[in-house]
Each structure stands twice: as structure tokens, then as C-alpha cells.
Motif scaffolding. Structure first.
Motif, mmCIF file in Angstrom:
data_model
loop_
_atom_site.group_PDB
_atom_site.id
_atom_site.type_symbol
_atom_site.label_atom_id
_atom_site.label_comp_id
_atom_site.label_asym_id
_atom_site.label_seq_id
_atom_site.Cartn_x
_atom_site.Cartn_y
_atom_site.Cartn_z
ATOM 1 N N UNK A 155 -37.911 5.599 14.530
ATOM 2 C CA UNK A 155 -37.520 5.772 12.642
ATOM 3 C C UNK A 155 -36.202 5.860 12.069
ATOM 4 N N UNK A 156 -35.445 7.694 12.683
ATOM 5 C CA UNK A 156 -34.713 7.874 12.335
ATOM 6 C C UNK A 156 -33.277 7.024 12.740
ATOM 7 N N UNK A 157 -33.453 5.783 13.548
ATOM 8 C CA UNK A 157 -32.449 5.104 13.892
ATOM 9 C C UNK A 157 -32.632 4.220 12.937
ATOM 10 N N UNK A 158 -33.412 3.665 12.588
ATOM 11 C CA UNK A 158 -33.431 1.950 11.546
ATOM 12 C C UNK A 158 -33.182 2.915 10.755
ATOM 13 N N UNK A 159 -33.729 3.363 10.117
ATOM 14 C CA UNK A 159 -33.413 3.851 8.101
ATOM 15 C C UNK A 159 -31.480 3.971 8.652
ATOM 16 N N UNK A 160 -30.934 4.634 9.547
ATOM 17 C CA UNK A 160 -29.354 4.580 9.453
ATOM 18 C C UNK A 160 -28.933 3.468 9.699
ATOM 19 N N UNK A 161 -29.529 2.621 10.938
ATOM 20 C CA UNK A 161 -29.077 0.830 11.132
ATOM 21 C C UNK A 161 -29.270 0.106 10.055
ATOM 22 N N UNK A 162 -30.423 0.103 9.874
ATOM 23 C CA UNK A 162 -31.372 -1.182 8.637
ATOM 24 C C UNK A 162 -30.346 -1.432 7.861
ATOM 25 N N UNK A 163 -30.146 -0.475 6.811
ATOM 26 C CA UNK A 163 -29.314 -0.842 5.870
ATOM 27 C C UNK A 163 -27.782 -1.324 5.794
ATOM 28 N N UNK A 164 -26.814 -1.055 6.853
ATOM 29 C CA UNK A 164 -25.927 -1.402 7.390
ATOM 30 C C UNK A 164 -25.572 -2.480 7.694
ATOM 31 N N UNK A 165 -24.349 -2.898 6.878
ATOM 32 C CA UNK A 165 -23.672 -4.796 6.685
ATOM 33 C C UNK A 165 -23.239 -5.020 8.175
ATOM 34 N N UNK A 166 -24.312 -6.380 8.329
ATOM 35 C CA UNK A 166 -23.626 -6.739 9.594
ATOM 36 C C UNK A 166 -25.010 -6.889 10.507
ATOM 37 N N UNK A 167 -25.762 -5.538 10.260
ATOM 38 C CA UNK A 167 -27.184 -5.231 11.241
ATOM 39 C C UNK A 167 -28.134 -6.392 10.632
ATOM 40 N N UNK A 168 -28.141 -7.318 11.425
ATOM 41 C CA UNK A 168 -30.298 -7.961 11.576
ATOM 42 C C UNK A 168 -30.502 -7.891 11.718
ATOM 43 N N UNK A 188 -32.823 8.867 22.853
ATOM 44 C CA UNK A 188 -34.009 8.921 22.169
ATOM 45 C C UNK A 188 -35.167 8.909 22.340
ATOM 46 N N UNK A 189 -36.489 9.057 22.155
ATOM 47 C CA UNK A 189 -37.599 9.590 22.622
ATOM 48 C C UNK A 189 -38.666 9.398 22.239
ATOM 49 N N UNK A 190 -39.258 8.949 21.222
ATOM 50 C CA UNK A 190 -40.206 8.796 20.201
ATOM 51 C C UNK A 190 -40.145 8.384 19.201
ATOM 52 N N UNK A 191 -41.390 7.807 18.302
ATOM 53 C CA UNK A 191 -41.602 7.133 17.389
ATOM 54 C C UNK A 191 -40.442 7.840 15.884
ATOM 55 N N UNK A 192 -40.963 9.511 15.872
ATOM 56 C CA UNK A 192 -39.570 9.960 14.821
ATOM 57 C C UNK A 192 -38.210 9.211 15.540
ATOM 58 N N UNK A 193 -37.572 9.404 16.430
ATOM 59 C CA UNK A 193 -36.734 9.670 17.002
ATOM 60 C C UNK A 193 -35.858 7.165 16.362
#
Length: 66
Positions: free
Chosen positions: A16-29, A9-14
Motif C-alpha cells: 500500500x505504501x509503495x502503491x501510494x508513492x508510485x501511482x501518482x508519478x507521471x509515466x507510471x501506468x 517489501x514483505x506485507x500488504x502494508x508495504x
């Protein structure tokens, strides 16, 4: 809260990709990013193993920081 080291992970695109993947996960607040330190903090009760699995699937291998 669980902290993860994400060496690729070294940039804003990274981020954004991580946020998009983890934010919808149950248990991630909430997510906190330290791009320069290549680290994220995940608040919630999602299991670390599941978070690592999701990160691996999108091309960001991660390790739990103690």
C-alpha cells in the motif's frame, strides 16, 4: 516495463505504501506486485532512477532487475 527487487517489501502494508508513492508519478501506468518474491513490475515510461529515488524516500531501497 521495468522490474525492481525490493528486499524490505514483505506485507500488504508495504504494498500500500509503495502503491501510494508510485501511482501518482507521471509515466507510471500500472504496477504488478510479487510480495513473496519481493519484486514489482512498473509499466510506463517513468525513468528507473526516479522510481528508485521515490522508493528510497519512503524507506524501500530497490534495485533494477535485468
Amino acid at each position: 516495463m521495468i522490474r525492481f527487487n525490493i528486499p524490505d517489501m514483505n506485507c500488504g502494508h508495504c504494498r500500500a505504501s509503495i502503491e501510494a508513492a508510485l501511482t501518482p508519478m507521471p509515466g507510471v501506468n500500472a504496477l504488478r506486485f510479487d510480495i513473496d518474491g519481493r519484486m514489482i513490475e512498473v509499466e510506463g515510461d517513468a525513468p528507473a532512477a526516479e522510481i528508485i529515488q521515490v522508493l528510497d524516500a519512503i524507506g524501500f531501497p530497490a534495485k533494477v532487475l535485468g
